[in-house]
Design an enzyme around this catalytic site. Structure first.
Site: not given
Length: 801
Positions: A20, A23, A88, A91, A493, A692, A696
């Site tokens: 809930c 928590c 081995c 490694c 714009d 854009d 701006d």
């Protein structure tokens, strides 16, 4: 991992075990108390913790430990690497040590016999590619053995299955208890089911085995010094159970409430099961986005085409794409031609033509031709990965409206326990009715639901932001989604937003001794290094007329005015009236021509050579297809629409007239755009700025809600709160309508969550509600909130007509 500044870092962790909102509040408080943590945000609906911290003071391992200490868990990602080059066992140990030391890796287990490494890691900090690089750095090689494991989905599916099984067992065991209650209370029929010892035998496993999850949750909550829903359920059912046990051995008939405790547990499990299923559906947008990713890529290695997993594609690789295939990563076309379906990104159904030099985006679909492209962005840097991250962050964020619910949730459980205690004392001491006191107190405990309050806002935010992503609208956070519904003034714009931003040269007019070809040549050379769309239009026109373009001997951009260049030993200025005025060049003789061009909606650029007028180059930018429809819709929604541009008033007014805008801010220098937005805000308007370009960005940041056109620059998108992935302005009214629908949904959820508790608790305290019915009401209150939030999935954007 997202770096916030030089000292702070941010990480997100997937959580498990919350039941809930209390928590979530508890985890959040515990994290905030840790040294080095500047902020922590735990979202109950998204089951996610976002932490801002100083890595010099504290680390992710500390957060995981703290979360586990307070009784919850962190879900980690897991991958299996196929290793190459080991000879081995030493490694294997070497690789294991290197992986274990990698930030973000929780556990690494390397098996020499199977030549595999199984790694548990946090994808926010480290990627599979990073792990492979670690292996390669210590002298070996690795590839991912599987496509990766969606631990989050697996955990949720496992939890749903577990809840379903618990509910079925609990329901089967509860049936005899409920049946006996109906037969005895309703019909006065006594059966063997009424044997108190049989009821005790049936009720005990429900209480302590099936109901163990509530005791565990309550224990961890109380251990951490707080209380949650589990405390209420555990207290209520335990009181009912042990009061009944006492009466069994005391021989008191008609005072057994085993069926109440059993039914409460059964119905709450059913509610939790339905809630888990419904919550899984709130994040479908993320799953859809992830499902778009290509699995393999065809790259050219040593002159041959080789299919490799998309995770292994590196920046600079040459990728081959055939008709009908998904584009695996972002890149730039170097050979070929095609049409690409970018609908998953922009919502635009019409395929976009792509030629050499054009950019392609990963996960979009190649429709017709074949082409080769150079990979420019891979892994977490691709557009799709960034979109997924943005949506995940948005879904994990909190809206300001949630603060009230959070504050109430924080004190909710202790208050309810207090009300239950008062209820018991009033019934017992005031009316002398012990049995009624106990039953009413139990009803108060189990009907109270902090879950509904905790889920009311985040579930709607998750569905709303996900729905936005499906329609090419990326909303950075819950606060922006909330603020958007209050917008009453929007500033657009002009170039690249209302218009296509790809103007063409319409007129070249000579003045004095220069001919049209000379004027166009000088203008194109001067604008050769300019990134402005008007300059590009002039250069493109000169190239199409096969005019040779040398480099200028000198060049200088004059923001808001134009450019200067030295060409063939001559000083050339090209720009607007302000530039000519600044350079002391009289333009009275051409004012009539300029006025005529501007009334036609054209941008007239004046050229002067060595201090004398030489000519005029007129450029026209065409209005985007749906700009007028979008602006009409915004006005119908009661929003004031403004246009802002650096163009002169006549040109600006001509464009504004085409699209139906009455409020025009013309001749505004780039650095002054933000000031104009601030002026509107001072008038009490809730403003949105849509742009854009790089210039701006300040205005986008200054506005209440910044909206970037996704086809624009990365800087504008970064500064914005909402990004429209297509350049279509219809996304603006859609985003605002989505915000309004989401806020309406949140308010409905909060209203029902509050009213449910305001009405339910007093009714229970007055003894009008059986604890079993109270449990049912509590269980389904959360389900109703999540189900209401899911109604947002039916939201559909209005199409332009």
């Amino acid at each position: 991992m997202e770096v916030v500044d030089k000292e702070a870092a941010k990480v997100s962790l997937k959580l498990k075990g919350m039941t809930c909102a209390s928590c979530a509040s508890r985890i959040e408080k515990a994290l905030k108390k840790m040294p080095g943590v500047s902020d922590a945000n735990v979202n109950f609906a998204a089951e996610k913790a976002t932490i801002t911290y100083n890595p010099q003071d504290v680390g992710v391992d500390d957060f995981v430990k703290k979360i586990r200490d307070v009784g919850y868990d962190v879900i980690e990602d897991r991958t299996t690497l196929k290793l190459k080059g080991m000879t081995c066992a030493s490694c294997a140990m070497r690789i294991q040590k290197a992986l274990s030391k990698t930030p973000g890796v929780r556990n690494a287990n390397v098996n020499f016999a199977t030549e595999t490494a199984v790694i548990d890691y946090n994808a926010e900090q480290v990627s599979v590619n990073d792990l492979i690089k670690v292996v390669r750095k210590v002298g070996y090689d690795a590839i991912e053995k599987t496509e990766g494991v969606d631990i989050d989905k697996q955990e949720k599916d496992r939890e749903i299955r577990h809840l379903r099984v618990l509910f079925i067992i609990s329901a089967i065991l509860s049936i005899p208890l409920v049946l006996n209650m109906i037969l005895e209370s309703g019909f006065g029929i006594m059966t063997f089911l009424g044997n108190p010892y049989l009821e005790l035998v049936i009720a005990t496993p429900i209480q302590f085995i099936i109901g163990y999850r509530f005791y565990r949750g309550a224990y961890h909550a109380l251990l951490g010094g707080s209380a949650n829903m589990d405390v209420l359920i555990a207290m209520g059912t335990t009181i009912a159970y042990f009061y009944s046990v006492y009466n069994v051995f005391a021989g008191v008939r008609g005072q057994l409430y085993f069926e109440a405790a059993a039914v409460i547990i059964t119905l709450i499990l059913l509610g939790k099961y339905l809630e888990a299923v419904a919550k899984g559906r709130t994040s479908e947008a993320i799953k859809k986005l992830m499902g778009l990713q290509a699995k393999t890529a065809r790259v050219i290695k040593d002159g041959k085409e080789v299919d490799i997993p998309v995770e292994e594609v590196q920046v600079g690789d040459i990728v081959v794409v055939r008709p009908g295939e998904k584009i695996p990563v972002d890149g730039k076309i170097i050979e070929g031609y095609s049409a690409v379906d970018e609908s998953m990104l922009t919502g635009e159904s019409i395929p976009v033509e792509k030629r050499v030099g054009d950019e392609v985006i990963g996960a979009t679909i190649n429709k017709t031709g074949s082409f080769k492209f150079e990979a420019t962005k891979v892994g977490k840097d691709t557009a799709l990965a960034q979109i997924i991250k943005l949506v995940e962050d948005a879904q994990g964020s909190k809206a300001p409206i949630q603060r009230l619910a959070d504050q109430i949730s924080g004190i909710f459980v202790p208050v309810v326990i207090g009300i239950a205690a008062i209820t018991f004392l009033v019934w017992y001491l005031g009316f002398g009715n012990l049995s009624m006191g106990i039953i009413s107190a139990i009803a108060v405990l189990v009907i109270a639901c902090p879950c509904a309050l905790g889920l009311a806002t985040p579930t709607s935010i998750m569905v709303g932001t996900g729905k936005g992503a499906e329609n090419g609208i990326l909303i950075k956070g819950g606060e922006h989604l909330e603020r958007a519904h209050r917008i009453n003034a929007i500033v657009l714009d002009k170039t690249g937003t209302i218009t296509k931003g790809k103007p063409e040269v319409t007129d070249v007019i000579k003045v004095n001794d220069y001919n049209e070809s000379d004027i166009l040549r000088f203008a194109a050379i001067a604008e050769k290094n300019s990134e402005h769309p008007l300059g590009e239009a002039i250069v493109n026109k000169a190239k199409s007329d096969n005019i040779s373009l040398d480099d200028p001997q000198d060049f200088k951009a004059i923001p808001g005015h134009g450019v200067y260049a030295r060409i063939d030993g001559k000083d050339v200025y090209i720009g607007n009236r302000r530039l000519m005025q600044k350079e002391g060049i009289a333009i009275d003789s051409i004012e009539e021509k300029l006025d005529k061009l501007e009334e036609e909606g054209k941008t007239a650029m004046i050229m002067a050579v060595d201090g004398k007028l030489a000519g005029i180059v007129a450029v026209a930018d065409t209005v985007k297809e749906n700009s007028k429809q979008a602006i009409d819709q915004l006005k119908k929604m009661g929003i004031e629409v403004w246009m802002i541009t650096g163009d002169n008033r006549r040109t600006a007014s001509a464009i504004a007239k085409q699209v139906g805008i009455e409020h025009v801010l013309a001749e505004v220098l780039p650095e002054n755009k933000a000031e104009e937005v601030e002026k509107l805000k001072k008038q009490g308007k809730i403003t949105a700025m849509v742009g854009d370009g790089i210039n701006d960005a300040p205005a986008l940041a200054a506005s209440d809600v910044g909206i970037a056109i996704g086809t624009g620059t990365d800087v504008a998108i970064e500064a914005a709160d909402i990004t429209l992935m297509s350049g279509d302005l219809m996304g603006i009214p859609t985003a605002i309508r989505l915000s309004r629908a989401t806020m309406r949904n949140i308010k409905q959820n909060l209203f029902w969550a509050f009213i449910y508790n305001i009405i339910g608790i007093p009714i229970s305290a007055l003894g009008f509600l059986n604890p079993a019915i109270a449990g049912a009401a509590m269980a389904f209150s959360s389900v109703s909130v999540v189900t209401n939030a899911l109604r947002l999935k039916r939201f559909k954007p209005k199409m332009a007509r």
